[in-house]
Design an enzyme around this catalytic site. Structure first.
Site, mmCIF file in Angstrom:
data_model
loop_
_atom_site.group_PDB
_atom_site.id
_atom_site.type_symbol
_atom_site.label_atom_id
_atom_site.label_comp_id
_atom_site.label_asym_id
_atom_site.label_seq_id
_atom_site.Cartn_x
_atom_site.Cartn_y
_atom_site.Cartn_z
ATOM 1 N N GLU A 121 -12.901 -23.062 -11.346
ATOM 2 C CA GLU A 121 -13.976 -23.149 -10.343
ATOM 3 C C GLU A 121 -14.435 -24.588 -10.132
ATOM 4 O O GLU A 121 -14.769 -24.996 -9.029
ATOM 5 C CB GLU A 121 -15.124 -22.236 -10.766
ATOM 6 C CG GLU A 121 -14.725 -20.768 -10.667
ATOM 7 C CD GLU A 121 -15.686 -19.827 -11.342
ATOM 8 O OE1 GLU A 121 -16.055 -20.078 -12.519
ATOM 9 O OE2 GLU A 121 -16.082 -18.829 -10.718
ATOM 10 N N GLU A 133 -12.105 -13.912 -16.776
ATOM 11 C CA GLU A 133 -13.422 -13.294 -16.917
ATOM 12 C C GLU A 133 -13.352 -11.776 -17.092
ATOM 13 O O GLU A 133 -14.127 -11.177 -17.817
ATOM 14 C CB GLU A 133 -14.296 -13.632 -15.718
ATOM 15 C CG GLU A 133 -14.743 -15.090 -15.649
ATOM 16 C CD GLU A 133 -13.719 -15.982 -14.975
ATOM 17 O OE1 GLU A 133 -12.572 -15.556 -14.772
ATOM 18 O OE2 GLU A 133 -14.074 -17.139 -14.665
HETATM 19 N N1 T1G Z 1 -16.446 -20.572 -24.824
HETATM 20 C C1 T1G Z 1 -16.827 -20.827 -26.094
HETATM 21 N N2 T1G Z 1 -15.973 -21.080 -27.117
HETATM 22 C C2 T1G Z 1 -14.667 -21.071 -26.820
HETATM 23 C C3 T1G Z 1 -14.179 -20.810 -25.521
HETATM 24 C C4 T1G Z 1 -15.143 -20.551 -24.494
HETATM 25 N N3 T1G Z 1 -14.788 -20.331 -23.239
HETATM 26 N N4 T1G Z 1 -12.830 -20.873 -25.552
HETATM 27 C C5 T1G Z 1 -12.485 -21.161 -26.817
HETATM 28 N N5 T1G Z 1 -13.586 -21.282 -27.573
HETATM 29 C C6 T1G Z 1 -13.620 -21.629 -28.996
HETATM 30 C C7 T1G Z 1 -13.080 -20.511 -29.859
HETATM 31 O O1 T1G Z 1 -14.110 -19.588 -30.175
HETATM 32 C C8 T1G Z 1 -12.595 -21.276 -31.074
HETATM 33 O O2 T1G Z 1 -13.754 -21.593 -31.833
HETATM 34 C C9 T1G Z 1 -12.092 -22.587 -30.471
HETATM 35 O O3 T1G Z 1 -12.736 -22.713 -29.188
HETATM 36 C C10 T1G Z 1 -10.594 -22.601 -30.260
HETATM 37 O O4 T1G Z 1 -10.284 -21.424 -29.497
HETATM 38 C C11 T1G Z 1 -18.303 -19.779 -15.534
HETATM 39 C C12 T1G Z 1 -18.267 -17.186 -16.520
HETATM 40 C C13 T1G Z 1 -8.789 -21.843 -24.332
HETATM 41 C C14 T1G Z 1 -6.652 -20.509 -24.431
HETATM 42 O O5 T1G Z 1 -12.287 -16.825 -21.309
HETATM 43 O O6 T1G Z 1 -8.626 -18.214 -23.922
HETATM 44 O O7 T1G Z 1 -15.654 -19.350 -17.339
HETATM 45 O O8 T1G Z 1 -13.171 -20.282 -33.918
HETATM 46 O O9 T1G Z 1 -8.888 -20.406 -31.318
HETATM 47 O O10 T1G Z 1 -5.780 -20.296 -29.498
HETATM 48 O O11 T1G Z 1 -17.420 -18.282 -13.924
HETATM 49 O O12 T1G Z 1 -9.677 -20.219 -26.589
HETATM 50 O O13 T1G Z 1 -12.588 -22.716 -33.742
HETATM 51 O O14 T1G Z 1 -15.006 -22.021 -33.908
HETATM 52 O O15 T1G Z 1 -8.885 -19.448 -28.970
HETATM 53 O O16 T1G Z 1 -5.777 -22.758 -28.715
HETATM 54 C C15 T1G Z 1 -13.577 -18.078 -19.251
HETATM 55 C C16 T1G Z 1 -11.392 -18.255 -23.553
HETATM 56 C C17 T1G Z 1 -14.972 -18.031 -19.763
HETATM 57 C C18 T1G Z 1 -11.268 -18.800 -22.153
HETATM 58 C C19 T1G Z 1 -7.458 -21.813 -26.400
HETATM 59 N N6 T1G Z 1 -12.724 -18.727 -20.212
HETATM 60 N N7 T1G Z 1 -10.663 -19.085 -24.494
HETATM 61 O O17 T1G Z 1 -6.767 -20.956 -27.293
HETATM 62 O O18 T1G Z 1 -7.860 -21.715 -29.452
HETATM 63 S S1 T1G Z 1 -16.061 -17.213 -18.643
HETATM 64 C C20 T1G Z 1 -12.137 -18.022 -21.199
HETATM 65 C C21 T1G Z 1 -9.304 -18.949 -24.628
HETATM 66 C C22 T1G Z 1 -16.181 -18.283 -17.337
HETATM 67 C C23 T1G Z 1 -17.171 -18.880 -15.167
HETATM 68 C C24 T1G Z 1 -16.957 -17.778 -16.173
HETATM 69 C C25 T1G Z 1 -8.659 -19.763 -25.701
HETATM 70 C C26 T1G Z 1 -7.912 -20.989 -25.182
HETATM 71 P P1 T1G Z 1 -13.634 -21.657 -33.454
HETATM 72 P P2 T1G Z 1 -8.951 -20.627 -29.843
HETATM 73 P P3 T1G Z 1 -6.448 -21.437 -28.788
#
Ligand code: T1G
Length: 643
Positions: free
Chosen positions: A106, A126
């Site tokens: 976005e 999402e």
């Molecule tokens: N928010 C908060 N923490 C996150 C995060 C996120 N979006 N993504 C990852 N982390 C933390 C995770 O908890 C872990 O923490 C560390 O980062 C490494 O993640 C506004 C509303 C990016 C593909 O859904 O798919 O955007 O355990 O172990 O395997 O309209 O993380 O180390 O303390 O998973 O290399 C949309 C979710 C949100 C992406 C990386 N985005 N994340 O994978 O590492 S909603 C997502 C992932 C949104 C908008 C809407 C994966 C990754 P800790 P990891 P990884």
């Protein structure tokens, strides 16, 4: 606290660099810093344009999911910032790499130019959190790539590769140095003075053909009311086609606020963090690293050993597979090559990649050839004398520091670990099924923390979700499944049919399991139940209410989960939820059995358990659960140090 975003001046070019490790998630504080940096750009008219880029391993990977539970959370500040970026009178380009997800996409859509590194991935995940894009993704994305492609991305939640993103027009160009290319593109746009492309001013290019897709989305959403995000996405995309941008923005914003509070989204966000928390090993020294794993040994070329060998070969890890029988090795080789050939036929692998992976698995009859393995998975049959004999041999053959993992499903891992003579290097592994993504890692009484960490880390390399369990009969998953199966049989004795029981278990109005107990665990038949009831003088009832079936299937599992926590078999309540959502078909949009227990309320669960305990003497309500219920506390919040 260092700034999470700053404006850097490179001559007459502005660079807005975001730096919020580990994934540049858009926390509210980060949004504030980005807005301040952008304001500095707006105020400095000497700058001809702006490049937005990120430090670290990826461009923005989305909103900060952890902040969604804050009562003050709102997408409004970020959405306002996006409007200002898009409205800027000077060109703004995004330099994209890594996993550009959700709010990251976005942010890129608000820019006028998007340049990506080949290999970057783009997604709108999402929906996997029970949400929809809340920062104009449902409005800008279809205006850029069309309703059809936007619907697939947003409703499916799956990411696409950079080539596909380029072909769709989501990115304008691919470049080996997206930062440099973005700088050049901004300069060129500034010099040319060509009008800047602002997506909010466009209409979806395929709007005229969108009706069928919109109708299909609405029909699908109506069939799955337990996932309200589906209907919200359909309504928001419909608004993008039929209504002005500002009205579509309002439709999306209202839906996002409602979904944020929905039970399904709260449950899915719980599972997201529970899966990541489950990887953390208590008692690890600060900075401990997993032991290196380059060579894997697999002892036993049966189904489990073959599945493991394929999984490691697919993760580009070489495997020495040992079996005393030539025929077993031949069968394993054939199964491995057949699996790889299927991947080739489906276009998921090239012939060369398949050949490479096949070559990574070497079969031999000699246990001595495991001497170089960094970890050996013992996958012989579930027979304790055999396991002890193999454990003893491996304890001698394996090099110092090598980990010995026994594939036990009910046997005492401590006895097997002792037989190796090196219990600190020994643990158990239990895959609920090759198709499911769960791997229970069983910690023995003496298993070293770094050995656990190594296997948990290795599990994620082969695409498995790891959860650590203590030693007990059936560990976490099978122990609770046993209670579930027992009550399934008891219900049939009392008069329920397997079909009715499975119907309640699979019905999203009750639980929503992928498969009911009779399908998943036992192939019990009504005739058997009638005969058995007759033999034991059980008075079968003509009908059993669905609610009773629901309570008798779920509540004993919750009760067993509380016992598992009280005994220290599971470290965290969320670990139990991960076992069941990743390994046993429990719906993630329910959050898992423990999360669901708190949604129902422990007082209600305990009251119903007491009710059935008065009818049957084999029910014992967990003292821990009763104590929490009396205090009005949640099982999900229980911590070992809070006994
Ligand atoms: N928010 C908060 N923490 C996150 C995060 C996120 N979006 N993504 C990852 N982390 C933390 C995770 O908890 C872990 O923490 C560390 O980062 C490494 O993640 C506004 C509303 C990016 C593909 O859904 O798919 O955007 O355990 O172990 O395997 O309209 O993380 O180390 O303390 O998973 O290399 C949309 C979710 C949100 C992406 C990386 N985005 N994340 O994978 O590492 S909603 C997502 C992932 C949104 C908008 C809407 C994966 C990754 P800790 P990891 P990884």
């Amino acid at each position: 606290m260092p700034k999470r975003a700053e404006l850097i001046r490179e001559g007459d070019l502005g660079v807005l660099r975001i730096d919020n490790p580990p994934v540049n998630a858009l926390s509210p504080e980060t949004v504030v810093d980005i807005a301040a940096a952008f304001e500095a750009f707006e105020a400095d008219q000497s700058l001809v344009g702006l490049v937005i880029e990120c430090a670290g391993r990826t461009f923005v990977a989305g909103g900060d999911i952890a902040s969604f539970d804050q009562p003050s959370f709102s997408t409004a500040p970020f959405n306002t910032l996006l409007a200002r970026i898009e409205a800027a009178g000077r060109p703004v380009a995004a330099a994209l790499f890594g996993t550009v997800l959700g709010g990251g996409v976005e942010l890129a859509l608000a820019c006028h130019i998007r340049i990506a590194l080949p290999g970057a991935r783009f997604g709108m995940p999402e929906i996997t959190l029970g949400l929809l894009p809340g920062s104009l993704g449902t409005q800008r994305l279809p205006r850029l790539i069309g309703v059809e492609a936007a619907a697939v991305m947003i409703s499916g939640g799956k990411s696409i590769a950079s080539d596909e993103a380029h072909a769709l027009g989501l990115v304008d160009a691919l470049a080996d140095n997206p930062g440099a290319a973005a700088r050049e593109a901004v300069r060129h746009a500034a010099e040319s003075g060509a009008p800047l492309r602002r997506l909010s001013a466009l209409s979806p290019p395929d709007a005229a053909a969108a009706e069928a897709r919109l109708a299909q989305m609405k029909a699908d959403a109506a069939r799955r009311p337990h996932l309200p995000a589906l209907a919200a996405i359909a309504a928001s995309l419909d608004a993008a086609v039929h209504r002005p941008f500002a009205e579509g923005e309002a439709v999306e914003a209202s839906a996002f606020r409602a979904l944020l509070a929905s039970p399904a989204s709260r449950a899915l966000r719980h599972v997201f963090f529970a899966e990541r928390a489950a990887r953390r090993i208590p008692g690890l020294p600060e900075g401990a690293r997993p032991r290196g794993v380059l060579q894997v040994g697999v002892l036993g070329a049966g189904e489990m050993g073959t599945e493991m060998s394929i999984a490691f070969a697919n993760a580009n890890i070489s495997v020495t597979m040992v079996d005393a029988a030539d025929a077993a090795l031949a069968r394993a080789r054939a199964a491995i090559d057949e699996t790889l050939a299927t991947e080739v036929s489906r276009g998921r692998l090239s012939e060369a990649e398949a050949a490479l992976r096949s070559g990574l698995v070497r079969g031999t009859k000699h246990v001595s050839e495991l001497a170089d393995a960094d970890i050996v998975f013992e996958a012989v049959s579930e027979d304790m004398p055999l396991k002890l004999d193999v454990a003893c041999k491996l304890g001698v053959v394996c090099k110092a520091g090598a980990i010995i993992a026994t594939s036990a499903s009910t046997l005492d891992v401590n006895r097997i670990a002792a037989a190796t003579g090196r219990p600190r290097d020994c643990l158990g592994v239990n895959a609920s099924s090759p198709t499911h993504g769960l791997l229970e890692v069983v910690r023995g009484a003496e298993t070293a923390a770094d050995a656990l960490q190594t296997v948990v880390h290795l599990a994620s390399r082969i695409g498995k979700t790891a959860v650590v369990s203590g030693v007990c009969h059936g560990f976490i998953g099978a122990r609770m499944a046993e209670v579930y199966a027992r009550e399934n049989d008891a219900l049939q004795l009392d008069g329920a049919t397997p079909e009715q029981i499975d119907g309640v278990a699979e019905n999203p109005q009750w639980i929503g399991m992928k498969m009911g107990p009779s399908g998943m665990l036992t192939a019990a038949r009504t005739a058997l139940a009638i005969e058995l009831a007759g033999r034991h003088g059980v008075a079968r009832r003509a009908s059993i209410p669905d609610r009773e079936i629901f309570e008798r299937l779920l509540y004993p599992m919750i009760n067993e989960a509380a016992e598992i926590l009280a005994e220290g078999i599971a470290w965290r309540p969320g670990d139990i939820d991960v076992v069941w959502t990743a390994g046993y078909g429990f719906p993630a949009w329910r959050g898992g059995p423990v999360f669901m227990a708190d949604e129902i309320g422990l007082r209600e669960v305990v009251a119903r358990l007491d009710h059935y305990a008065r009818l049957r003497n084999d029910w014992r309500v967990s003292p821990l659960m009763r104590r929490l219920a009396e205090r009005g506390e949640r099982l999900s919040d229980w911590r070992r140090d809070k006994i």
